[in-house]
Design a protein around this motif. Structure first.
Motif, PDB file in Angstrom:
ATOM      1  N   LEU A 142      14.707  18.548  90.330  1.00 28.35           N
ATOM      2  CA  LEU A 142      14.214  17.332  91.168  1.00 28.35           C
ATOM      3  C   LEU A 142      13.296  17.541  92.372  1.00 28.35           C
ATOM      4  O   LEU A 142      12.915  16.870  93.115  1.00 28.35           O
ATOM      5  CB  LEU A 142      14.658  15.957  91.234  1.00 28.35           C
ATOM      6  CG  LEU A 142      15.089  15.657  89.316  1.00 28.35           C
ATOM      7  CD1 LEU A 142      16.049  13.961  89.807  1.00 28.35           C
ATOM      8  CD2 LEU A 142      13.660  14.578  88.671  1.00 28.35           C
ATOM      9  N   LEU A 191      15.309  17.527  95.345  1.00 24.05           N
ATOM     10  CA  LEU A 191      15.950  16.206  96.361  1.00 24.05           C
ATOM     11  C   LEU A 191      17.542  15.934  96.632  1.00 24.05           C
ATOM     12  O   LEU A 191      18.157  16.304  96.057  1.00 24.05           O
ATOM     13  CB  LEU A 191      15.591  15.118  95.158  1.00 24.05           C
ATOM     14  CG  LEU A 191      13.939  14.813  95.151  1.00 24.05           C
ATOM     15  CD1 LEU A 191      14.159  13.655  94.065  1.00 24.05           C
ATOM     16  CD2 LEU A 191      13.349  14.121  96.402  1.00 24.05           C
ATOM     17  N   CYS A 214       7.896  13.644  94.569  1.00 24.51           N
ATOM     18  CA  CYS A 214       8.878  14.129  94.329  1.00 24.51           C
ATOM     19  C   CYS A 214       7.919  15.388  92.860  1.00 24.51           C
ATOM     20  O   CYS A 214       7.193  15.029  92.123  1.00 24.51           O
ATOM     21  CB  CYS A 214       9.771  13.531  92.910  1.00 24.51           C
ATOM     22  SG  CYS A 214      10.446  14.878  91.981  1.00 24.51           S
ATOM     23  N   LEU A 261      13.020   8.589  87.834  1.00 22.35           N
ATOM     24  CA  LEU A 261      13.486   8.754  89.170  1.00 22.35           C
ATOM     25  C   LEU A 261      13.204   7.428  89.673  1.00 22.35           C
ATOM     26  O   LEU A 261      12.102   7.025  89.203  1.00 22.35           O
ATOM     27  CB  LEU A 261      13.179  10.061  89.377  1.00 22.35           C
ATOM     28  CG  LEU A 261      12.594  10.552  91.330  1.00 22.35           C
ATOM     29  CD1 LEU A 261      13.912  10.504  91.091  1.00 22.35           C
ATOM     30  CD2 LEU A 261      11.848  11.620  91.477  1.00 22.35           C
TER      31      LEU A 261
END
Length: 263
Positions: free
Chosen positions: A137, A140, A164, A180
């Motif tokens: 991701l 993150l 993202c 997400l």
């Protein structure tokens, strides 16, 4: 054989927003392999097919295909199917009952919004979070990870969701679809949805993901009725409610195209 195809932008009130779905009404089922090839040819996140039901508890049977596989639930294509039935094919009853792989889905029309009654999928904390998930991701910082059908990944704020930049090759190797999400500023909560495992790197607006998001955020926010936004490039708006074992997901649709398939 000639088939009619409609393309509808779902979960939006303007053209080129929301999530485009290919809708193909049928009089009777065609083969699974042909439906899959049509979905591959359309190359949208989902192509949906429906037929009149012969059972007394449903009006239509419905199935959804990504470019590479059939899936068990799809919100935007169900919304688009109801829009075609109500606004193009002249369906005159207040509710549409779709028989699906996820049971009976009841859809109703309320002015310019269409509301879907979907199963509530309450996610549970994931005990063994894959070490590669944060890397996939875009490195993150993850607040928490839950799971029902898909990984539900919460992060600290809306900007982290918006900015993202996933590594879709790594996400595909993880073998799970990923939601997400974060608390929103103007919306109650926001999300994005990544599904490279079924041939869709990022889905613009995902009704089925909200079967997990609604119970999750209802509990965190202490609210039953909420407004949600999906922060893909096309963007989407959803009005949702948590009803215990069910959720309602409402949105708008815009007609884009009608075509004919000659097989």
């Amino acid at each position: 054989m000639k088939l009619t195809l409609y393309q509808i932008d779902a979960f939006t009130n303007h053209l080129f927003g929301g999530n485009p779905a290919a809708v193909i009404p049928l009089e009777e089922w065609i083969s699974d392999s042909l439906m899959q090839r049509l979905a591959m040819e359309n190359n949208l996140s989902e192509t949906v097919f429906f037929v009149p039901s012969k059972k007394p508890d449903a009006d239509f049977e419905i199935r959804w295909f990504t470019p590479v596989s059939e899936i068990n639930l799809c919100g935007h294509a169900t919304l688009a199917s109801a829009f075609v039935l109500y606004h193009v094919m002249g369906y005159g009853f207040p509710a549409i009952r779709f028989q699906s792989k996820s049971g009976i889905l009841v859809v109703t029309k309320n002015f310019d919004r269409i509301s879907m009654d979907f199963p509530a999928w309450k996610p549970e904390p994931l005990a063994d979070v894959p070490a590669e998930l944060a890397t996939a991701l875009g490195n993150l910082t993850i607040t928490s990870v839950y799971k029902y059908r898909d990984y539900l990944v919460e992060v600290a704020d809306e900007n982290m969701v918006q900015l993202c930049q996933p590594d879709f090759t790594l996400l595909k190797k993880l073998g799970h679809k990923v939601i997400l999400t974060a608390k929103g500023s103007k919306a109650d909560f926001v999300s994005r949805f990544f599904a490279p495992t079924v041939g869709v790197d990022e889905d613009p607006v995902t009704g089925s993901a909200h079967s997990q998001l609604i119970p999750y955020w209802s509990e965190k926010l202490g609210k039953k009725s909420m407004y949600a936004k999906q922060l893909s490039k096309r963007g989407g708006d959803l009005w949702v409610e948590y009803l215990g074992d069910r959720v309602t997901i409402a949105g708008q649709c815009v007609f884009f195209m009608k075509g004919e398939i000659d097989l």
